[in-house]
Design a protein around this motif. Structure first.
Motif, PDB file in Angstrom:
ATOM      1  N   ARG A  12       9.722 -22.151 108.464  1.00 50.21           N
ATOM      2  CA  ARG A  12       8.864 -23.155 107.827  1.00 50.21           C
ATOM      3  C   ARG A  12       7.484 -23.090 108.475  1.00 50.21           C
ATOM      4  O   ARG A  12       7.362 -23.081 109.693  1.00 50.21           O
ATOM      5  N   CYS A  13       6.459 -23.024 107.650  1.00 48.82           N
ATOM      6  CA  CYS A  13       5.104 -22.791 108.149  1.00 48.82           C
ATOM      7  C   CYS A  13       4.475 -24.088 108.647  1.00 48.82           C
ATOM      8  O   CYS A  13       4.512 -25.104 107.968  1.00 48.82           O
ATOM      9  N   LYS A  14       3.875 -23.996 109.841  1.00 52.64           N
ATOM     10  CA  LYS A  14       3.213 -25.178 110.410  1.00 52.64           C
ATOM     11  C   LYS A  14       1.916 -25.484 109.678  1.00 52.64           C
ATOM     12  O   LYS A  14       1.412 -26.592 109.731  1.00 52.64           O
ATOM     13  N   ARG A  15       1.350 -24.481 109.023  1.00 52.03           N
ATOM     14  CA  ARG A  15       0.058 -24.691 108.363  1.00 52.03           C
ATOM     15  C   ARG A  15       0.204 -25.344 106.988  1.00 52.03           C
ATOM     16  O   ARG A  15      -0.475 -26.301 106.680  1.00 52.03           O
ATOM     17  N   CYS A  16       1.104 -24.784 106.159  1.00 51.85           N
ATOM     18  CA  CYS A  16       1.170 -25.280 104.776  1.00 51.85           C
ATOM     19  C   CYS A  16       2.465 -26.030 104.465  1.00 51.85           C
ATOM     20  O   CYS A  16       2.595 -26.620 103.396  1.00 51.85           O
ATOM     21  N   GLY A  17       3.424 -25.977 105.399  1.00 59.75           N
ATOM     22  CA  GLY A  17       4.674 -26.716 105.196  1.00 59.75           C
ATOM     23  C   GLY A  17       5.699 -26.006 104.331  1.00 59.75           C
ATOM     24  O   GLY A  17       6.825 -26.480 104.176  1.00 59.75           O
ATOM     25  N   ILE A  19       8.229 -22.704 103.097  1.00 61.57           N
ATOM     26  CA  ILE A  19       9.065 -21.695 103.748  1.00 61.57           C
ATOM     27  C   ILE A  19       8.460 -20.319 103.466  1.00 61.57           C
ATOM     28  O   ILE A  19       8.164 -19.995 102.321  1.00 61.57           O
ATOM     29  N   HIS A  20       8.264 -19.516 104.505  1.00 63.75           N
ATOM     30  CA  HIS A  20       7.776 -18.143 104.330  1.00 63.75           C
ATOM     31  C   HIS A  20       8.878 -17.168 104.731  1.00 63.75           C
ATOM     32  O   HIS A  20       9.679 -17.462 105.621  1.00 63.75           O
ATOM     33  N   ARG A  21       8.875 -16.011 104.079  1.00 60.86           N
ATOM     34  CA  ARG A  21       9.899 -14.988 104.344  1.00 60.86           C
ATOM     35  C   ARG A  21       9.254 -13.630 104.554  1.00 60.86           C
ATOM     36  O   ARG A  21       8.334 -13.261 103.824  1.00 60.86           O
ATOM     37  N   PHE A 210      -1.863 -22.741  98.816  1.00 65.36           N
ATOM     38  CA  PHE A 210      -2.668 -21.800  99.595  1.00 65.36           C
ATOM     39  C   PHE A 210      -2.246 -21.924 101.048  1.00 65.36           C
ATOM     40  O   PHE A 210      -1.933 -23.018 101.519  1.00 65.36           O
ATOM     41  N   CYS A 211      -2.198 -20.806 101.757  1.00 58.38           N
ATOM     42  CA  CYS A 211      -1.889 -20.868 103.178  1.00 58.38           C
ATOM     43  C   CYS A 211      -2.873 -19.975 103.931  1.00 58.38           C
ATOM     44  O   CYS A 211      -3.212 -18.890 103.465  1.00 58.38           O
ATOM     45  N   SER A 212      -3.303 -20.431 105.097  1.00 60.62           N
ATOM     46  CA  SER A 212      -4.286 -19.654 105.866  1.00 60.62           C
ATOM     47  C   SER A 212      -3.622 -18.583 106.727  1.00 60.62           C
ATOM     48  O   SER A 212      -4.290 -17.692 107.243  1.00 60.62           O
TER      49      SER A 212
HETATM   50 ZN   LIG Z   1       2.047 -21.296 105.257  1.00 59.49          ZN
END
Ligand SMILES: [Zn+2]
Ligand SMILES: [Zn+2]
Length: 445
Positions: A12-17, A19-21, A210-212
């Motif tokens: 789980r991404c701290k930036r966008c919340g 789930i990334h794989r 969007f995610c940074s």
């Molecule tokens: Zn993200």
């Protein structure tokens, strides 16, 4: 950021919340003698391999790799030769031959660059077979990316596929890659700043996520080779290594995003447009993917530059002043690409929906866009210098496209994808046509 820790992980991404794989498990670069060892590790006991190449990559590395692994693996080679074109490109007509052999294979191993990798990934996705990739050049970022691009019914499509499970690039093979492909990889890799800025714009306008993180992953490595175009021309092994690493990170950044947005923006649409044109009207492409993209990057940078000092009030006036003759533009597109009519219509309809939102909200969102997206891109002068050092063509006409086609590609490319980019911002404010006409007149060469 330690990429090793991301391989094969879901988090789980701290930036966008979200789930990334990242489903790619290994990326390695070493002497080609290590190929059997590496393949054994990645294959996990599986034995039947479809070895996919085209006539050029077979000669460059495919045959040699085949010999290296034939003792341990049961190999079925599929070597594609060009059909009605000078070199094999990613078209649907090559897929049946690959599908035929994929059914009985455990793994698809691709030896090649963009075309072979994408055709292998598409077949892998259709048949559920894992793909292991052996790049023959640091020419693009598709080895680790979760998308494949190919021409279907005359439209250049980008479809979601599983990325390669593992990527092994042998140092000897990469350092012997054709220089045009190395340049193409370099030019393509520098599209990321523009692609991420376009993605940020689209997110502000349409509300898409969007995610940074994707850009953070690639931007550090970019700094290590960006100014070293001259070293690439000398085939400096360290710089080639950095470029390959950056390209693979670019693919991984797309996996994290779950789409091609962090590596492909308006500049890519211009390249796709040129591919569609050559597919119908020429025997070969204008230039390798990355070199076409490079000219798109320069054009995008001109648009960003032209728009960066506009105020929200200016944008409002420009929107009102710009005529909207979308019907005409669609007709022109279909007359150029008649076989793609149905697919084009789908993309066009989605684009119209986004344009409606854009026209209503651009004025209100302008300051936000200026603050978040515009600082991400390089200035034209900077990107020109970086490209010049690597002897990259800067202008589409240098690739052999005539004036009318250049103008069509710059003005119409935005309609081949239902996705907002700088081309749409510029298109709706009248800036696209103005800059495109100056570009064709040679003002920016
Ligand atoms: Zn993200
Ligand atoms: Zn690309």
């Amino acid at each position: 950021m330690d990429i090793e820790n991301l391989m094969g992980r879901e988090f789980r991404c701290k930036r966008c919340g979200e789930i990334h794989r990242v489903s790619t498990l290994y990326i390695d670069n070493g002497p080609s003698g290590e190929i059997p060892l590496f393949l054994r590790k990645a294959a996990g006991g599986k034995n039947k391999i479809l070895l996919l190449a085209d006539t050029i990559t077979w000669e460059a590395a495919g045959e040699k790799y085949g010999k290296l692994i034939e003792k341990e693996f049961n190999i079925t080679p599929v070597v594609l030769s060009p059909e009605k074109e000078k070199r094999v490109t990613a078209r649907e007509s090559y897929l049946p031959a690959i599908r035929k052999e994929a059914g009985s294979a455990d793994i698809i191993v691709t030896v090649g660059t963009g075309t072979v990798t994408d055709l292998g990934k598409i077949t892998g996705e259709e048949t559920g077979k894992p793909v292991i990739s052996f790049p023959t050049a640091p020419s693009m970022n598709g080895y680790t990316s979760p998308v494949a691009a190919y021409i279907k019914e005359g439209l250049k499509l980008t479809i979601p596929v599983k990325p390669a499970l593992a990527v092994f690039s042998s140092q000897e093979v990469l350092s012997n890659a054709p220089m045009e492909l190395i340049k193409a990889g370099f030019a393509d890799s520098l599209a990321k700043a523009f692609a991420n800025a376009d993605w940020q714009i689209s997110s502000i306008i349409t509300g898409e996520s969007f995610c940074s993180m994707p850009y953070e992953i690639v931007s550090a490595s970019e700094k290590e080779y960006m100014e070293k175009g001259d070293m690439l021309l000398k085939r400096d092994p360290k710089t080639l290594d950095k470029l390959m690493e950056a390209l693979n990170l670019g693919g991984i950044s797309m996996s994290i995003a779950g789409k091609s947005s962090p590596a492909s923006g308006g500049e890519h649409l211009i390249s796709h447009f040129l591919d569609m044109y050559s597919h119908l009207y020429r025997e070969e492409i204008f230039a390798y993917h990355g070199l076409q993209v490079g000219t798109g990057v320069i054009f995008s940078s001109l648009l960003y530059e032209e728009m960066k000092d506009l105020s929200a009030g200016d944008v409002k006036i420009l929107l009102q002043e710009t005529s909207q003759e979308y019907g005409k533009e669609f007709e022109r597109l279909v007359s150029l690409f008649p076989t793609a009519g149905t697919l084009l219509e789908r993309e066009f309809r989605e684009k119209m929906r986004q344009i409606m939102i854009l026209r209503e909200s651009l004025h209100d969102k302008w300051e936000d866009i200026k603050r978040k997206a515009f600082p991400m891109v390089y200035e034209t002068e900077k990107i020109r210098k970086v490209y010049e050092k690597a002897d990259i063509p800067l202008h589409i006409s240098k690739l052999g496209a005539g004036e009318e086609l250049v103008l069509d590609s710059l003005i119409l490319a935005r309609f081949i994808r239902g996705r907002v980019t700088i081309l749409d911002l510029a298109g709706e404010t009248g800036i696209l046509e103005k800059v495109a006409r100056k570009y064709v007149m040679g003002d920016y060469t």
